[in-house]
Design a protein around this motif. Structure first.
Motif, PDB file in Angstrom:
ATOM      1  N   GLY A 271       0.260  -1.213   0.177  1.00 18.82           N
ATOM      2  CA  GLY A 271      -0.317  -0.478  -0.093  1.00 18.82           C
ATOM      3  C   GLY A 271       0.705   1.153  -0.215  1.00 18.82           C
ATOM      4  N   GLN A 272       2.337   1.242  -0.074  1.00 19.66           N
ATOM      5  CA  GLN A 272       2.650   2.480   0.077  1.00 19.66           C
ATOM      6  C   GLN A 272       3.077   2.782  -1.147  1.00 19.66           C
ATOM      7  N   LYS A 273       2.961   4.345  -2.044  1.00 18.69           N
ATOM      8  CA  LYS A 273       3.116   4.445  -2.894  1.00 18.69           C
ATOM      9  C   LYS A 273       3.862   5.195  -3.553  1.00 18.69           C
ATOM     10  N   VAL A 274       4.430   4.492  -4.985  1.00 19.69           N
ATOM     11  CA  VAL A 274       6.299   4.574  -5.233  1.00 19.69           C
ATOM     12  C   VAL A 274       6.193   5.661  -5.935  1.00 19.69           C
ATOM     13  N   ARG A 275       5.260   5.505  -6.441  1.00 20.78           N
ATOM     14  CA  ARG A 275       5.205   6.809  -7.681  1.00 20.78           C
ATOM     15  C   ARG A 275       4.391   7.669  -8.055  1.00 20.78           C
ATOM     16  N   THR A 276       4.344   8.527  -8.413  1.00 19.30           N
ATOM     17  CA  THR A 276       3.448   9.492  -9.057  1.00 19.30           C
ATOM     18  C   THR A 276       3.126   9.532 -11.059  1.00 19.30           C
ATOM     19  N   ILE A 277       2.272   8.742 -11.339  1.00 14.86           N
ATOM     20  CA  ILE A 277       2.537   9.134 -13.164  1.00 14.86           C
ATOM     21  C   ILE A 277       1.860  10.339 -13.486  1.00 14.86           C
ATOM     22  N   TRP A 291       4.833   3.390 -18.469  1.00 12.36           N
ATOM     23  CA  TRP A 291       4.644   3.742 -16.672  1.00 12.36           C
ATOM     24  C   TRP A 291       6.044   2.599 -17.560  1.00 12.36           C
ATOM     25  N   ASP A 292       7.285   2.429 -16.718  1.00 13.88           N
ATOM     26  CA  ASP A 292       9.351   2.353 -16.527  1.00 13.88           C
ATOM     27  C   ASP A 292       9.312   1.551 -15.259  1.00 13.88           C
ATOM     28  N   GLY A 293       8.621   0.990 -14.980  1.00 11.33           N
ATOM     29  CA  GLY A 293       9.185   0.239 -13.643  1.00 11.33           C
ATOM     30  C   GLY A 293       9.661   0.953 -12.739  1.00 11.33           C
ATOM     31  N   THR A 294       9.751   1.752 -12.685  1.00  6.52           N
ATOM     32  CA  THR A 294      10.838   3.210 -11.383  1.00  6.52           C
ATOM     33  C   THR A 294       9.789   4.056 -10.670  1.00  6.52           C
ATOM     34  N   SER A 295      10.706   3.667  -9.346  1.00  4.91           N
ATOM     35  CA  SER A 295      10.051   4.871  -8.393  1.00  4.91           C
ATOM     36  C   SER A 295       9.885   6.582  -9.068  1.00  4.91           C
ATOM     37  N   GLU A 296       9.455   7.184  -7.627  1.00  2.00           N
ATOM     38  CA  GLU A 296       9.491   8.393  -8.083  1.00  2.00           C
ATOM     39  C   GLU A 296      10.815   9.205  -7.843  1.00  2.00           C
ATOM     40  N   SER A 297      11.646   8.224  -7.243  1.00  2.00           N
ATOM     41  CA  SER A 297      12.942   9.118  -7.608  1.00  2.00           C
ATOM     42  C   SER A 297      13.780   8.433  -8.652  1.00  2.00           C
ATOM     43  N   GLY A 298      13.522   7.512  -9.357  1.00  2.00           N
ATOM     44  CA  GLY A 298      14.088   7.317 -10.417  1.00  2.00           C
ATOM     45  C   GLY A 298      14.318   5.758 -10.700  1.00  2.00           C
ATOM     46  N   THR A 300      15.299   2.014 -10.214  1.00  2.00           N
ATOM     47  CA  THR A 300      14.444   0.901 -10.691  1.00  2.00           C
ATOM     48  C   THR A 300      13.812  -0.332  -9.545  1.00  2.00           C
ATOM     49  N   LEU A 301      12.775  -0.740 -10.167  1.00  2.03           N
ATOM     50  CA  LEU A 301      11.670  -1.265  -8.869  1.00  2.03           C
ATOM     51  C   LEU A 301      11.609  -2.988  -8.949  1.00  2.03           C
ATOM     52  N   SER A 302      12.088  -3.371  -7.956  1.00  2.00           N
ATOM     53  CA  SER A 302      12.352  -4.749  -7.697  1.00  2.00           C
ATOM     54  C   SER A 302      10.568  -5.581  -8.092  1.00  2.00           C
ATOM     55  N   SER A 303      11.008  -7.102  -8.840  1.00  2.00           N
ATOM     56  CA  SER A 303      10.151  -8.069  -9.728  1.00  2.00           C
ATOM     57  C   SER A 303       8.744  -7.837  -8.173  1.00  2.00           C
ATOM     58  N   GLY A 304       7.542  -7.857  -8.021  1.00  2.00           N
ATOM     59  CA  GLY A 304       6.372  -8.004  -7.759  1.00  2.00           C
ATOM     60  C   GLY A 304       5.473  -7.027  -8.037  1.00  2.00           C
ATOM     61  N   VAL A 305       4.121  -7.127  -7.053  1.00  2.00           N
ATOM     62  CA  VAL A 305       2.646  -6.947  -7.784  1.00  2.00           C
ATOM     63  C   VAL A 305       2.560  -5.762  -7.148  1.00  2.00           C
ATOM     64  N   TYR A 306       2.233  -4.933  -8.113  1.00  2.00           N
ATOM     65  CA  TYR A 306       2.644  -3.313  -8.271  1.00  2.00           C
ATOM     66  C   TYR A 306       0.503  -3.027  -8.357  1.00  2.00           C
ATOM     67  N   ILE A 307      -0.144  -2.304  -7.887  1.00  2.00           N
ATOM     68  CA  ILE A 307      -1.173  -1.307  -7.859  1.00  2.00           C
ATOM     69  C   ILE A 307      -1.238  -0.005  -8.639  1.00  2.00           C
ATOM     70  N   ALA A 308      -1.623   0.113 -10.069  1.00  2.00           N
ATOM     71  CA  ALA A 308      -2.252   1.366 -10.509  1.00  2.00           C
ATOM     72  C   ALA A 308      -3.664   1.853 -10.057  1.00  2.00           C
ATOM     73  N   ARG A 309      -3.439   2.780  -9.443  1.00  2.00           N
ATOM     74  CA  ARG A 309      -4.679   3.550  -9.311  1.00  2.00           C
ATOM     75  C   ARG A 309      -4.794   4.473  -9.722  1.00  2.00           C
ATOM     76  N   ILE A 310      -6.252   5.440  -9.749  1.00  3.20           N
ATOM     77  CA  ILE A 310      -6.681   6.280 -10.331  1.00  3.20           C
ATOM     78  C   ILE A 310      -7.733   6.833 -10.128  1.00  3.20           C
ATOM     79  N   THR A 311      -7.906   8.235  -9.630  1.00  7.12           N
ATOM     80  CA  THR A 311      -8.684   8.681  -8.782  1.00  7.12           C
ATOM     81  C   THR A 311      -8.969  10.262  -9.340  1.00  7.12           C
ATOM     82  N   MET A 312     -10.660  10.511  -9.614  1.00 11.99           N
ATOM     83  CA  MET A 312     -11.154  11.892 -10.123  1.00 11.99           C
ATOM     84  C   MET A 312     -12.003  12.124 -10.023  1.00 11.99           C
ATOM     85  N   GLY A 313     -11.717  13.224  -8.633  1.00 12.06           N
ATOM     86  CA  GLY A 313     -12.786  13.054  -7.235  1.00 12.06           C
ATOM     87  C   GLY A 313     -12.659  12.576  -6.441  1.00 12.06           C
TER      88      GLY A 313
END
Length: 325
Positions: A271-277, A291-298, A300-313
């Motif tokens: 549940g930790q945010k790793v990148r704002t796209i 998304w190039d698989g990198t964190s906010e600092s650039g 490269t992230l490790s293998s695993g499951v990641y969640i894309a979450r989009i909010t509009m209001g």
């Protein structure tokens, strides 16, 4: 899951059950030669050829430069060009293969996003760092320093007079090259959106443009952009990410029912945010973001499951993605 051919009357489908090798992640693109030979690019597998009776698959072991084919350009039944991701251009000559690379031939980059041929035989190759043109003798490359709108080229199309249209998905709009001069079209000129995913030129030189803003066509004689009928999405939704699993990058496709401020972020499985796209106002419609698989600092992230979450209001949509190395 496969491909479907339409001969004007009948639809015929091909999949794993009748000879087509689809592969783990499906099909990236197809092309048909003047004689009706079908070529299918299989994601991270290679290409397969259908002559009406038999499927023949080619991989790196058979002479193909690389197994990830992003684009196919047909010159004739016996000469076909394949834009590979990381290995330049592979050319099929009936039974033999030849190669064009950045190191040996002057191609601007070996990561080919799109490839096209002009009526005069000129070859154009679009990459993430610009576009290269082959005139039969030499390769000439163009970037933003030469007039190209954006270096991250996604699509190329040529008109009957040899002029070339080039699109970018990084907000550069559409570039037009007439052999001497570059002209850029953006939303300021009537373009629906500056992120372009597909281009095509009709027999009358009308330019068809697929973008994050929908479908338009451009009439050169009048200099006008015409919007096609818009069918707006009914809800905010992440349609897909492709490829999935992915390494190192994936494209996230989502829909917005109305224009609004949007936040698209990536979270790890804890549940930790790793990148704002994306964090900006966007128009209604279908959008694609890479998304190039990198964190906010650039990093490269490790293998695993990641969640894309989009909010509009108050509306939220999410999708799980697998980064696999």
């Amino acid at each position: 899951n496969g491909v479907t051919l339409y001969d004007g009357e009948t639809w015929t489908s091909f999949d794993e059950d009748n000879g087509l090798t689809v592969g783990k992640w499906g099909i990236d693109t197809i092309a048909i030669t003047p004689g009706g030979i079908l070529w299918v690019a299989l994601h991270n597998v290679g290409v397969t050829r259908y002559d009406g009776e038999t499927w023949t698959t080619f991989t790196k072991a058979d002479g193909l430069g690389g197994d990830w084919i992003k684009s196919i350009a047909v010159i004739s039944d016996d000469i076909v060009l394949f834009g590979t991701y990381g290995y330049g251009i592979s050319i099929y000559y009936g039974e033999n293969w030849s190669y064009i690379t950045a190191h040996n031939d002057g191609l601007i980059n070996d990561y080919i996003h799109t490839i096209a041929t002009a009526p005069d035989g000129t070859i154009w190759a679009g990459t993430m760092t610009g576009v290269s043109k082959y005139d039969g003798d030499t390769w000439i490359s163009y970037t933003v320093d030469n007039g190209l709108a954006n270096n991250h080229v996604t699509s190329i199309a040529s008109g009957s007079e040899g002029e070339v249209w080039i699109g970018s998905d990084q907000g550069g709009g559409v570039s037009h090259y007439n052999g001497e001069t570059w002209t850029t079209f953006t939303t300021d000129d009537g373009l629906g959106h500056n992120s372009i995913s597909a281009l095509a030129v009709g027999p009358d030189n009308t330019v068809w443009i697929g973008s994050a803003g929908g479908l338009q066509h451009y009439i050169p004689e009048t200099g006008t952009f015409v919007n096609e009928t818009d069918i707006l999405p009914e809800e905010i939704k992440i349609i897909s990410n492709y490829p999935n699993p992915f390494n190192p990058e994936t494209t996230i496709e989502f829909t917005l029912p109305s224009e609004s401020a949007v936040d698209l972020s990536i979270y790890n499985i804890t549940g930790q945010k790793v990148r704002t796209i994306v964090s900006e106002s966007m128009i209604a419609g279908i959008h694609s973001i890479r998304w190039d698989g990198t964190s906010e600092s650039g990093q490269t992230l490790s293998s695993g499951v990641y969640i894309a979450r989009i909010t509009m209001g108050e509306k939220v949509a999410a999708r799980s993605m697998m980064l696999m190395k």
